[in-house]
Design a protein around this motif. Structure first.
Motif, PDB file in Angstrom:
ATOM      1  N   ALA A  65     -10.863 -58.103 -32.135  1.00  8.09           N
ATOM      2  CA  ALA A  65     -11.501 -57.700 -33.385  1.00  8.09           C
ATOM      3  C   ALA A  65     -12.359 -58.833 -33.933  1.00  8.09           C
ATOM      4  O   ALA A  65     -12.126 -60.014 -33.668  1.00  8.09           O
ATOM      5  CB  ALA A  65     -10.453 -57.297 -34.416  1.00  8.09           C
ATOM      6  N   THR A  66     -13.357 -58.466 -34.705  1.00  8.32           N
ATOM      7  CA  THR A  66     -14.161 -59.439 -35.445  1.00  8.32           C
ATOM      8  C   THR A  66     -13.420 -59.799 -36.727  1.00  8.32           C
ATOM      9  O   THR A  66     -12.969 -58.914 -37.459  1.00  8.32           O
ATOM     10  CB  THR A  66     -15.537 -58.839 -35.766  1.00  8.32           C
ATOM     11  N   LEU A  67     -13.273 -61.084 -36.976  1.00 14.77           N
ATOM     12  CA  LEU A  67     -12.580 -61.553 -38.172  1.00 14.77           C
ATOM     13  C   LEU A  67     -13.601 -61.955 -39.231  1.00 14.77           C
ATOM     14  O   LEU A  67     -14.622 -62.592 -38.915  1.00 14.77           O
ATOM     15  CB  LEU A  67     -11.677 -62.734 -37.832  1.00 14.77           C
ATOM     16  N   VAL A  68     -13.339 -61.582 -40.480  1.00 17.24           N
ATOM     17  CA  VAL A  68     -14.230 -61.899 -41.589  1.00 17.24           C
ATOM     18  C   VAL A  68     -13.423 -62.613 -42.672  1.00 17.24           C
ATOM     19  O   VAL A  68     -12.378 -62.107 -43.106  1.00 17.24           O
ATOM     20  CB  VAL A  68     -14.891 -60.633 -42.169  1.00 17.24           C
ATOM     21  N   PHE A  69     -13.908 -63.776 -43.087  1.00 15.41           N
ATOM     22  CA  PHE A  69     -13.262 -64.560 -44.140  1.00 15.41           C
ATOM     23  C   PHE A  69     -14.181 -64.484 -45.352  1.00 15.41           C
ATOM     24  O   PHE A  69     -15.268 -65.060 -45.360  1.00 15.41           O
ATOM     25  CB  PHE A  69     -13.025 -65.984 -43.657  1.00 15.41           C
ATOM     26  N   MET A  70     -13.727 -63.730 -46.355  1.00 15.05           N
ATOM     27  CA  MET A  70     -14.596 -63.333 -47.456  1.00 15.05           C
ATOM     28  C   MET A  70     -14.127 -63.934 -48.779  1.00 15.05           C
ATOM     29  O   MET A  70     -12.993 -63.713 -49.213  1.00 15.05           O
ATOM     30  CB  MET A  70     -14.618 -61.809 -47.563  1.00 15.05           C
ATOM     31  N   CYS A  71     -15.013 -64.693 -49.421  1.00 14.34           N
ATOM     32  CA  CYS A  71     -14.753 -65.194 -50.774  1.00 14.34           C
ATOM     33  C   CYS A  71     -15.583 -64.353 -51.737  1.00 14.34           C
ATOM     34  O   CYS A  71     -16.810 -64.511 -51.828  1.00 14.34           O
ATOM     35  CB  CYS A  71     -15.121 -66.670 -50.869  1.00 14.34           C
ATOM     36  N   HIS A  72     -14.901 -63.444 -52.444  1.00 13.51           N
ATOM     37  CA  HIS A  72     -15.594 -62.536 -53.351  1.00 13.51           C
ATOM     38  C   HIS A  72     -15.923 -63.220 -54.674  1.00 13.51           C
ATOM     39  O   HIS A  72     -15.269 -64.179 -55.083  1.00 13.51           O
ATOM     40  CB  HIS A  72     -14.716 -61.318 -53.656  1.00 13.51           C
ATOM     41  N   VAL A  73     -16.893 -62.669 -55.359  1.00 10.67           N
ATOM     42  CA  VAL A  73     -17.232 -63.073 -56.717  1.00 10.67           C
ATOM     43  C   VAL A  73     -17.210 -61.821 -57.584  1.00 10.67           C
ATOM     44  O   VAL A  73     -17.179 -60.700 -57.072  1.00 10.67           O
ATOM     45  CB  VAL A  73     -18.616 -63.775 -56.745  1.00 10.67           C
ATOM     46  N   GLY A  74     -17.185 -62.008 -58.897  1.00  9.62           N
ATOM     47  CA  GLY A  74     -17.221 -60.872 -59.804  1.00  9.62           C
ATOM     48  C   GLY A  74     -15.912 -60.122 -59.938  1.00  9.62           C
ATOM     49  O   GLY A  74     -15.872 -59.051 -60.552  1.00  9.62           O
ATOM     50  N   GLU A  75     -14.827 -60.684 -59.408  1.00  9.58           N
ATOM     51  CA  GLU A  75     -13.536 -59.994 -59.511  1.00  9.58           C
ATOM     52  C   GLU A  75     -13.110 -59.846 -60.960  1.00  9.58           C
ATOM     53  O   GLU A  75     -12.608 -58.790 -61.372  1.00  9.58           O
ATOM     54  CB  GLU A  75     -12.475 -60.764 -58.711  1.00  9.58           C
ATOM     55  N   GLU A  76     -13.318 -60.890 -61.739  1.00 11.44           N
ATOM     56  CA  GLU A  76     -12.868 -60.876 -63.132  1.00 11.44           C
ATOM     57  C   GLU A  76     -13.714 -59.953 -64.014  1.00 11.44           C
ATOM     58  O   GLU A  76     -13.348 -59.673 -65.152  1.00 11.44           O
ATOM     59  CB  GLU A  76     -12.888 -62.297 -63.707  1.00 11.44           C
ATOM     60  N   GLN A  77     -14.820 -59.466 -63.489  1.00 10.36           N
ATOM     61  CA  GLN A  77     -15.656 -58.506 -64.229  1.00 10.36           C
ATOM     62  C   GLN A  77     -15.412 -57.070 -63.754  1.00 10.36           C
ATOM     63  O   GLN A  77     -16.190 -56.171 -64.061  1.00 10.36           O
ATOM     64  CB  GLN A  77     -17.137 -58.868 -64.063  1.00 10.36           C
ATOM     65  N   GLU A  96     -23.346 -48.677 -44.321  1.00  9.69           N
ATOM     66  CA  GLU A  96     -23.762 -49.188 -43.008  1.00  9.69           C
ATOM     67  C   GLU A  96     -22.755 -48.871 -41.909  1.00  9.69           C
ATOM     68  O   GLU A  96     -22.917 -49.325 -40.781  1.00  9.69           O
ATOM     69  CB  GLU A  96     -23.995 -50.695 -43.106  1.00  9.69           C
ATOM     70  N   LYS A  97     -21.718 -48.100 -42.264  1.00 11.21           N
ATOM     71  CA  LYS A  97     -20.684 -47.695 -41.300  1.00 11.21           C
ATOM     72  C   LYS A  97     -20.047 -48.897 -40.603  1.00 11.21           C
ATOM     73  O   LYS A  97     -19.838 -48.902 -39.387  1.00 11.21           O
ATOM     74  CB  LYS A  97     -21.253 -46.705 -40.274  1.00 11.21           C
ATOM     75  N   ILE A  98     -19.746 -49.923 -41.392  1.00 10.79           N
ATOM     76  CA  ILE A  98     -19.067 -51.103 -40.873  1.00 10.79           C
ATOM     77  C   ILE A  98     -17.587 -50.771 -40.685  1.00 10.79           C
ATOM     78  O   ILE A  98     -16.924 -50.339 -41.633  1.00 10.79           O
ATOM     79  CB  ILE A  98     -19.231 -52.297 -41.825  1.00 10.79           C
ATOM     80  N   PRO A  99     -17.028 -50.915 -39.486  1.00  8.54           N
ATOM     81  CA  PRO A  99     -15.643 -50.481 -39.226  1.00  8.54           C
ATOM     82  C   PRO A  99     -14.607 -51.506 -39.682  1.00  8.54           C
ATOM     83  O   PRO A  99     -14.070 -52.274 -38.888  1.00  8.54           O
ATOM     84  CB  PRO A  99     -15.636 -50.305 -37.700  1.00  8.54           C
ATOM     85  N   ILE A 100     -14.325 -51.500 -40.975  1.00 13.10           N
ATOM     86  CA  ILE A 100     -13.294 -52.397 -41.517  1.00 13.10           C
ATOM     87  C   ILE A 100     -11.933 -51.760 -41.258  1.00 13.10           C
ATOM     88  O   ILE A 100     -11.621 -50.695 -41.804  1.00 13.10           O
ATOM     89  CB  ILE A 100     -13.499 -52.648 -43.017  1.00 13.10           C
ATOM     90  N   GLN A 101     -11.125 -52.404 -40.436  1.00 14.56           N
ATOM     91  CA  GLN A 101      -9.811 -51.853 -40.096  1.00 14.56           C
ATOM     92  C   GLN A 101      -8.741 -52.275 -41.081  1.00 14.56           C
ATOM     93  O   GLN A 101      -7.829 -51.499 -41.392  1.00 14.56           O
ATOM     94  CB  GLN A 101      -9.395 -52.315 -38.696  1.00 14.56           C
ATOM     95  N   ALA A 102      -8.819 -53.502 -41.606  1.00 12.70           N
ATOM     96  CA  ALA A 102      -7.769 -53.994 -42.501  1.00 12.70           C
ATOM     97  C   ALA A 102      -8.322 -55.112 -43.374  1.00 12.70           C
ATOM     98  O   ALA A 102      -9.148 -55.914 -42.922  1.00 12.70           O
ATOM     99  CB  ALA A 102      -6.575 -54.502 -41.705  1.00 12.70           C
TER     100      ALA A 102
END
Length: 492
Positions: free
Chosen positions: A228-240, A255-261
């Motif tokens: 699987a492709t691993l993605v390490f994501m630091c989100h912003v705007g969570e507190e809003q 974009e039909k990105i297959p996010i499994q988990a």
């Protein structure tokens, strides 16, 4: 490697040989078939999760990966995040040392330095004033992609933005005033002005951000070839209002990105509650219902595999979307149909949330490292395993019947790419977690004699040739449609 099966059956096994193998020679009434139906004895093949876990071998690559989590590195990252003083989504972006602009650039540059294999970029959106977004703002999630052999994605995430309000979360939980005298002043009168008040956010959610950044380092430097492709994501705007996560999830749908988990981490660095109770040995994992939803299956998976690779740290699944009345970025993914769970520390100190007192002194690095190891174990196992098998037919109905006797459990599923075998799970219908499991061969049909499907819940996971296991897909009856009953108004 890994767990040794009690019974392993090949696709060309006949009914008569299965009967002989499991000691059911007296069972009659089912025709012998080759390569289609396996008849298994629950009396012989059923075994508890606890017994199964004790006999398994662990993948030494994952053991090494988990062991490479560094408390020191986590501490360095947290102190750097704290040095920006505020990472508010609405703070100014012109400074190179303070505010959200400086913070996101440092996160980007830091993850870029880890490995040429890691593809690091801003995930950028222009957002108009709405709700807690009081002015036009450019939001930038920071995303590091480690390509795998397949496009399906496993995410590890946290949010790097911060907020500090008068009284913080502690005052909010206590019903409002009195406010803490150390808390910052209210927001400026001009809603279009940058919100630059002090908001260090070391635990909320510097801890989840540091965990995500550290796992980007160890995974990209591991040398492991993940499926699987691993993605390490630091989100912003969570507190809003989970804005950065919502925008990315919307993009993934379009974009039909297959996010499994998605393994989301928010407030995972403190082991001492505000009431004085200390718990450095457990972590909570929240998941969206209903009972056998994919998110609940993912939470059980984290408990199963996190517990095997990090036995000193107990995973506590929570059968609710998040803490009472609160939320996190995983919910944004759930709402758009993706499978996601939220990691939360077991004992929260609310005086260090949404508060100027959320500083490095409130962090337990050993505890944060343990939570990072659980994430690493779960993400690595998922990324090496095949995708979970589907159990629905082309009419979107679960492939489970009572055939052939009318009293059996006849399970069918769709083959998962890369699977060398499958593991069947079941439990009594009142229980929340799997009680029994059975590893079978590379087949897509199994019959369990005299197992009333009304009394048990069944599921199946895909297993590769070296024992890496997907999370479980459950057989769930679809809800009945509400058909209104017409009534007459006159006499016949």
């Amino acid at each position: 490697m890994m767990q040794k099966p009690t019974v392993r059956l090949k696709a060309d096994t006949t009914y008569s040989s299965v009967v002989s193998h499991v000691g059911l020679a007296s069972h009659v009434g089912v025709a012998s078939r080759v390569g289609v139906v396996l008849v298994l004895s629950v009396l012989v093949s059923g075994f508890s999760r606890t017994v199964a876990a004790q006999g398994g071998d662990l993948d030494p690559r994952i053991v090494k990966l988990v062991g490479s989590v560094s408390e020191e590195r986590l501490g360095v990252i947290l102190k750097k995040l704290e040095s920006f003083e505020t990472r508010s989504t609405l703070s100014s972006t012109t400074s190179t040392t303070r505010g959200v602009g400086a913070a996101r650039q440092w996160i980007l540059d830091e993850m870029k330095s880890y490995s040429p294999r890691l593809q690091v970029s801003f995930d950028t959106y222009q957002v108009a004033p709405e709700g807690r977004i009081t002015r036009n703002v450019e939001l930038r999630n920071v995303m590091a992609v480690l390509p795998g052999r397949s496009p399906r994605r496993i995410y590890v995430s946290g949010h790097y933005d911060t907020v500090a309000r008068p009284g913080g979360q502690g005052a909010a939980n206590a019903g409002g005033p009195p406010r803490d005298p150390e808390a910052p002043a209210a927001a400026p009168a001009d809603p279009k002005a940058p919100l630059d008040n002090l908001a260090p956010g070391v635990n909320d959610d510097g801890s989840g951000t540091a965990l995500t950044i550290e796992l980007a380092r160890i995974f990209s430097q591991s040398g492991i070839d993940f499926d699987a492709t691993l993605v390490f994501m630091c989100h912003v705007g969570e507190e809003q209002g989970l804005v950065g996560a919502r925008l990315h999830a919307q993009r993934a749908v379009a974009e039909k990105i297959p996010i499994q988990a998605v393994l989301n981490n928010d407030i995972v660095g403190n082991d001492k509650g505000g009431n004085g109770i200390v718990d450095g040995a457990t972590i909570r994992v929240y998941s969206e219902g209903p009972e056998d939803s994919p998110s609940r299956a993912l939470a059980r998976f984290v408990q199963r595999w996190g517990g095997r690779y990090v036995p000193s740290h107990k995973v506590r699944p929570m059968a609710r979307p998040d803490r009472f009345g609160r939320g996190g970025d995983h919910s944004a993914y759930n709402q758009l149909g993706f499978t996601a769970v939220g990691f939360r520390e077991s004992r929260e100190n609310f005086t260090r949330q949404h508060d100027v007192r959320d500083t490095f002194e409130g962090i337990s690095l050993p505890y944060l490292a343990q939570n990072a190891k659980v994430n690493a174990a779960a993400a690595a196992t998922l990324a090496l395993a095949p995708p979970p098998p589907g159990v629905l037919n082309d009419r979107n109905q679960p492939q489970i019947t009572r055939a052939p006797s009318g009293y059996d459990a006849n399970l069918k599923w769709n083959a998962a790419p890369g699977a060398a075998a499958y593991r069947i799970f079941w439990r009594e219908a009142w229980n929340l977690d799997w009680q029994h499991e059975l590893l079978v061969g590379n087949v897509t049909t199994v019959v369990l004699p005299n197992m009333q499907i009304d009394d048990y819940v069944f599921g199946v996971a895909a297993v590769d040739a070296t024992g890496h296991e997907s999370f479980v897909t459950s057989y769930v009856a679809p809800p009945r449609a509400n058909t209104p009953v017409r009534t007459g108004t006159g006499q016949p």
